[in-house]
Motif scaffolding. Structure first.
Motif, PDB file in Angstrom:
ATOM      1  N   LEU A  94       0.849  41.478 -14.555  1.00  0.00           N
ATOM      2  CA  LEU A  94       1.760  42.287 -13.742  1.00  0.00           C
ATOM      3  C   LEU A  94       3.050  41.520 -13.500  1.00  0.00           C
ATOM      4  CD1 LEU A  94      -0.734  43.712 -11.072  1.00  0.00           C
ATOM      5  CD2 LEU A  94       0.203  44.890 -13.072  1.00  0.00           C
ATOM      6  N   SER A  95       4.137  42.202 -13.613  1.00  0.00           N
ATOM      7  CA  SER A  95       5.439  41.579 -13.359  1.00  0.00           C
ATOM      8  C   SER A  95       5.742  41.559 -11.869  1.00  0.00           C
ATOM      9  CB  SER A  95       6.543  42.353 -14.096  1.00  0.00           C
ATOM     10  OG  SER A  95       6.592  43.701 -13.630  1.00  0.00           O
ATOM     11  N   ASN A  96       6.422  40.516 -11.474  1.00  0.00           N
ATOM     12  CA  ASN A  96       6.791  40.375 -10.070  1.00  0.00           C
ATOM     13  C   ASN A  96       7.935  41.331  -9.754  1.00  0.00           C
ATOM     14  OD1 ASN A  96       7.439  39.568  -7.498  1.00  0.00           O
ATOM     15  ND2 ASN A  96       7.520  37.375  -7.983  1.00  0.00           N
ATOM     16  N   PRO A  97       7.732  42.286  -8.838  1.00  0.00           N
ATOM     17  CA  PRO A  97       8.816  43.230  -8.531  1.00  0.00           C
ATOM     18  C   PRO A  97      10.000  42.574  -7.838  1.00  0.00           C
ATOM     19  CG  PRO A  97       6.973  43.570  -7.031  1.00  0.00           C
ATOM     20  CD  PRO A  97       6.511  42.590  -8.051  1.00  0.00           C
ATOM     21  N   PHE A  98       9.835  41.351  -7.350  1.00  0.00           N
ATOM     22  CA  PHE A  98      10.927  40.649  -6.664  1.00  0.00           C
ATOM     23  C   PHE A  98      11.627  39.645  -7.587  1.00  0.00           C
ATOM     24  CE2 PHE A  98       7.503  41.425  -3.530  1.00  0.00           C
ATOM     25  CZ  PHE A  98       8.129  42.387  -2.769  1.00  0.00           C
ATOM     26  N   PRO A 152      15.741  40.492  -8.006  1.00  0.00           N
ATOM     27  CA  PRO A 152      16.623  40.142  -6.882  1.00  0.00           C
ATOM     28  C   PRO A 152      16.615  38.657  -6.560  1.00  0.00           C
ATOM     29  CG  PRO A 152      14.693  41.357  -6.107  1.00  0.00           C
ATOM     30  CD  PRO A 152      14.710  41.461  -7.585  1.00  0.00           C
ATOM     31  N   LEU A 153      15.472  38.001  -6.720  1.00  0.00           N
ATOM     32  CA  LEU A 153      15.433  36.571  -6.456  1.00  0.00           C
ATOM     33  C   LEU A 153      16.227  35.796  -7.506  1.00  0.00           C
ATOM     34  CD1 LEU A 153      11.684  36.061  -5.399  1.00  0.00           C
ATOM     35  CD2 LEU A 153      13.703  36.158  -3.926  1.00  0.00           C
ATOM     36  N   THR A 154      16.220  36.256  -8.754  1.00  0.00           N
ATOM     37  CA  THR A 154      17.003  35.599  -9.799  1.00  0.00           C
ATOM     38  C   THR A 154      18.504  35.754  -9.539  1.00  0.00           C
ATOM     39  OG1 THR A 154      15.229  36.001 -11.386  1.00  0.00           O
ATOM     40  CG2 THR A 154      17.418  35.494 -12.269  1.00  0.00           C
ATOM     41  N   ILE A 155      18.902  36.954  -9.154  1.00  0.00           N
ATOM     42  CA  ILE A 155      20.320  37.182  -8.835  1.00  0.00           C
ATOM     43  C   ILE A 155      20.730  36.335  -7.635  1.00  0.00           C
ATOM     44  CG2 ILE A 155      21.973  38.919  -8.076  1.00  0.00           C
ATOM     45  CD1 ILE A 155      20.400  40.979  -9.668  1.00  0.00           C
ATOM     46  N   PHE A 156      19.850  36.235  -6.660  1.00  0.00           N
ATOM     47  CA  PHE A 156      20.108  35.412  -5.480  1.00  0.00           C
ATOM     48  C   PHE A 156      20.332  33.952  -5.913  1.00  0.00           C
ATOM     49  CE2 PHE A 156      18.234  34.211  -1.044  1.00  0.00           C
ATOM     50  CZ  PHE A 156      19.453  33.654  -0.682  1.00  0.00           C
ATOM     51  N   GLN A 157      19.468  33.456  -6.785  1.00  0.00           N
ATOM     52  CA  GLN A 157      19.580  32.067  -7.235  1.00  0.00           C
ATOM     53  C   GLN A 157      20.875  31.849  -8.026  1.00  0.00           C
ATOM     54  OE1 GLN A 157      17.441  29.345  -6.770  1.00  0.00           O
ATOM     55  NE2 GLN A 157      19.114  28.221  -7.743  1.00  0.00           N
ATOM     56  N   ARG A 158      21.215  32.744  -8.892  1.00  0.00           N
ATOM     57  CA  ARG A 158      22.440  32.589  -9.703  1.00  0.00           C
ATOM     58  C   ARG A 158      23.690  32.659  -8.832  1.00  0.00           C
ATOM     59  NH1 ARG A 158      20.913  36.491 -14.907  1.00  0.00           N
ATOM     60  NH2 ARG A 158      19.293  35.114 -15.765  1.00  0.00           N
ATOM     61  N   SER A 159      23.692  33.528  -7.851  1.00  0.00           N
ATOM     62  CA  SER A 159      24.855  33.638  -6.950  1.00  0.00           C
ATOM     63  C   SER A 159      25.047  32.354  -6.167  1.00  0.00           C
ATOM     64  CB  SER A 159      24.676  34.821  -6.007  1.00  0.00           C
ATOM     65  OG  SER A 159      24.562  36.042  -6.721  1.00  0.00           O
ATOM     66  N   LEU A 160      23.954  31.797  -5.675  1.00  0.00           N
ATOM     67  CA  LEU A 160      24.061  30.538  -4.930  1.00  0.00           C
ATOM     68  C   LEU A 160      24.561  29.416  -5.851  1.00  0.00           C
ATOM     69  CD1 LEU A 160      20.836  30.516  -2.692  1.00  0.00           C
ATOM     70  CD2 LEU A 160      23.186  30.953  -1.982  1.00  0.00           C
ATOM     71  N   HIS A 175      13.736  29.175  -1.884  1.00  0.00           N
ATOM     72  CA  HIS A 175      12.485  28.622  -2.401  1.00  0.00           C
ATOM     73  C   HIS A 175      11.297  29.035  -1.521  1.00  0.00           C
ATOM     74  CE1 HIS A 175      14.510  26.469  -5.534  1.00  0.00           C
ATOM     75  NE2 HIS A 175      15.209  25.692  -4.693  1.00  0.00           N
ATOM     76  N   GLN A 176      11.475  28.985  -0.214  1.00  0.00           N
ATOM     77  CA  GLN A 176      10.406  29.419   0.683  1.00  0.00           C
ATOM     78  C   GLN A 176      10.120  30.909   0.526  1.00  0.00           C
ATOM     79  OE1 GLN A 176      11.324  28.281   4.700  1.00  0.00           O
ATOM     80  NE2 GLN A 176      11.727  26.140   4.159  1.00  0.00           N
ATOM     81  N   LEU A 177      11.172  31.683   0.361  1.00  0.00           N
ATOM     82  CA  LEU A 177      10.995  33.125   0.199  1.00  0.00           C
ATOM     83  C   LEU A 177      10.263  33.440  -1.104  1.00  0.00           C
ATOM     84  CD1 LEU A 177      11.698  35.875   1.440  1.00  0.00           C
ATOM     85  CD2 LEU A 177      13.832  35.830   0.136  1.00  0.00           C
ATOM     86  N   THR A 178      10.576  32.691  -2.153  1.00  0.00           N
ATOM     87  CA  THR A 178       9.886  32.894  -3.430  1.00  0.00           C
ATOM     88  C   THR A 178       8.393  32.592  -3.313  1.00  0.00           C
ATOM     89  OG1 THR A 178      11.912  32.313  -4.608  1.00  0.00           O
ATOM     90  CG2 THR A 178       9.846  32.238  -5.853  1.00  0.00           C
ATOM     91  N   ALA A 179       8.053  31.527  -2.570  1.00  0.00           N
ATOM     92  CA  ALA A 179       6.634  31.179  -2.392  1.00  0.00           C
ATOM     93  C   ALA A 179       5.903  32.213  -1.539  1.00  0.00           C
ATOM     94  CB  ALA A 179       6.529  29.798  -1.749  1.00  0.00           C
ATOM     95  N   LEU A 180       6.566  32.708  -0.497  1.00  0.00           N
ATOM     96  CA  LEU A 180       5.909  33.681   0.377  1.00  0.00           C
ATOM     97  C   LEU A 180       5.738  35.036  -0.303  1.00  0.00           C
ATOM     98  CD1 LEU A 180       7.631  32.934   3.816  1.00  0.00           C
ATOM     99  CD2 LEU A 180       5.318  32.326   3.096  1.00  0.00           C
TER     100      LEU A 180
END
Length: 535
Positions: free
Chosen positions: A304-308, A311-319, A359-364
């Motif tokens: 199963l693909s992670n539905p998040f 957005p988490l990848t875009i968040f990381q690239r923007s930062l 990083h914390q959000l990705t783990a949670l």
């Protein structure tokens, strides 16, 4: 994560309970799917409670018929018929005591298992609530820092770099990146409502379980105390204690059948949920959380693909892009605009804290944490919880059987005690074989002790060693003088008790026929003495 924890498998007893007939109060079969909000499904669970109520009525009817037969069909009170009844009462009391002890042991185990299952459920709910609360806190904090802190720093830098168009263009690009981060965070599900629901469910479940556990603990203790007091009443032959325990036994019998109905309905309803919990959870979260997200957390498969992920990848690239821009401004703009160094360092610290939050959000948001809580909750409810409820059902049935046997034994014991007291009151106080007459003999010298014919039959040696008594001499003394002389010698000739005294023999035993013979001989001796006195 091990493969054994990926999929949830319901235990066999949940399928067995799930296949119970689901019938509403109009005696119509309905679907056995878990739908607690539907009226027909609620009626099907109430119907199971009504079955237990019917069992209670049948049990009380059988007890009433038994007690009526016991009161109406009285047998003749003979010595031969007393011993079997007493043995029956004794064995009935022993059986009731053993069944009660077994029932209490099973009840304690089932109560503990059910409590452990509910505790595991609430613990998992609190863990999931903590995870969702952490996600909501990180998202809210990151969005707040992007909107307020970054905006203030960029506004001051825009004033400082007003003369440099390229630096102002860089600041505008960073503002677009910040808006993009906020947009991605807003695309995440709103966990605040789900967090509140889980917390309230956990609190209500914990409160209900505490009172349920305490109620069953008191019921177990009361059952054991009533059984012990009933056995004590049988041993002490206390009629008032037996009557009191009979009243409490009826109340406990009603409580046992009532608890059986509640336990059976709870076990069937919980099993309906345990057979397919994912369907119910997805139906309840529909419109609140996306179906793909719920499916991701319920199954947590590697396929199963992670539905998040997006957005988490875009968040990381923007930062990352914003940090590169800040590094360039610190390198080239600070020598020209020293006053801009503080705001640029402030933006850099804000981006570093946002990256840590990412990083914390990705783990949670990873499925393994919430899926573990889900599986632990299902194991607690469907394995320990339902198993404990089944043991409580067994406890209720055993307790009902034990108190039924006890209620059948107590009236017989009460009747035997009454018969013994009546027989004791009918004993003649002048009977020399009566222990009460023997005790009253030394205190009342006017009671003349009669000759005991049993002493003559104690042994052949004793009979041969004795001479027959001399015939009484005829005297003209009044009757009172003769009685005084008899009382002076204790009412018995000295040679009568020689075999018992010399040989140390035990008191003679006698039967009803011997007693009747003795009374007839005593009456003839009295008439003989009266005729001699008149002569």
């Amino acid at each position: 994560m091990s493969s054994a924890r990926v999929d949830y498998i319901a235990p066999w007893w949940t399928y067995w309970l799930h296949n119970f007939p689901h019938i509403n109060l109009r005696f119509q079969p309905i679907d056995n799917g878990f739908k607690p909000e539907e009226e027909n499904y609620q009626q099907s669970l109430i119907f199971l409670g009504c079955v237990a109520a019917a069992g209670l009525g049948l049990n009380l009817l059988c007890l009433a018929i038994y007690l009526s037969c016991l009161c109406c069909c009285r047998k003749e009170e003979e010595e031969e018929s007393k011993k079997p009844n007493s043995c029956c009462v004794t064995w009935s009391a022993v059986a009731a005591g053993l069944i009660t002890c077994v029932a209490v042991g099973v009840g304690f185990y089932g109560n503990s298992e059910a409590n452990d299952g509910v505790y595991q459920l609430t613990y998992s709910l609190y863990n999931a609530n903590h995870t969702l609360g952490g996600v909501d806190s990180l998202v809210t904090g990151t969005m707040g820092s992007m909107r307020s802190g970054l905006h203030q720093h960029l506004a001051r830098l825009d004033e400082i770099f007003a003369t440099r168009g390229d630096y102002v263009q860089t600041l505008q690009f960073m503002q677009q990146m910040a808006d993009n981060v906020i947009k991605q965070l807003l695309g995440l599900p709103d966990w605040d409502q789900a967090k509140v629901d889980l917390a309230s469910i956990a609190d209500q479940t914990a409160n209900v379980e505490y009172y349920r556990w305490l109620t069953y603990l008191l019921l177990l203790i009361v059952d054991l105390i009533i059984c012990l007091l009933a056995c004590l009443g049988l041993a002490k032959q206390s009629r008032w204690l037996l009557t009191t325990m009979m009243v409490f036994g009826v109340l406990t019998l009603v409580l046992s059948w009532t608890s059986l109905g509640a336990e059976l309905a709870s076990a069937v309803g919980t099993s309906d949920f345990c057979v397919s919990p994912d369907k119910y959870i997805m139906s309840q979260t529909k419109g609140v959380v996306g179906t793909d997200i719920v499916h991701y957390y319920l199954y947590c498969n590697q396929t199963l693909s992670n539905p998040f992920q997006q957005p988490l990848t875009i968040f990381q690239r923007s930062l990352t892009t914003m940090q590169i821009q800040i590094q360039g401004l610190l390198q080239f703009a600070v020598p020209l605009f020293p006053s801009a160094e503080g705001d640029l360092l402030g933006i850099q610290n804000l981006l570093n804290s946002s990256e840590a939050s990412l990083h914390q959000l990705t783990a949670l948001l990873d499925c393994r944490g919430l899926n573990k809580d889900y599986l632990d909750a299902m194991v607690g409810v469907c394995y320990d919880g339902v198993e404990g409820v089944l043991y409580l059902c067994l406890f209720s049935m055993l307790a009902a059987c034990a108190f039924t046997v006890m209620l059948c034994a107590i009236p017989r014991a009460w009747r035997q005690i009454a018969c013994r007291e009546r027989d004791y009151d009918d004993i003649d106080e002048e009977d020399p074989f009566n222990p009460r007459a023997r005790r009253l003999g030394p205190q009342n010298p006017n009671i003349t002790n009669m000759h005991s014919f049993c002493s003559y039959s104690s042994s052949m040696g004793s009979q041969s060693s004795l001479h027959p008594p001399a015939p009484p001499a005829v005297t003209n003394a009044p009757m009172s003088e003769y009685m005084n002389q008899t009382a002076l010698f204790g009412g018995n000739p000295r040679y009568e008790n020689v075999p018992l005294i010399g040989r140390g023999s035990p008191p003679p035993s006698y039967s009803p026929s011997m007693r009747a013979t003795y009374l007839s001989m005593t009456e003839e001796q009295r008439r003989h003495f009266g005729n001699d006195f008149q002569a």
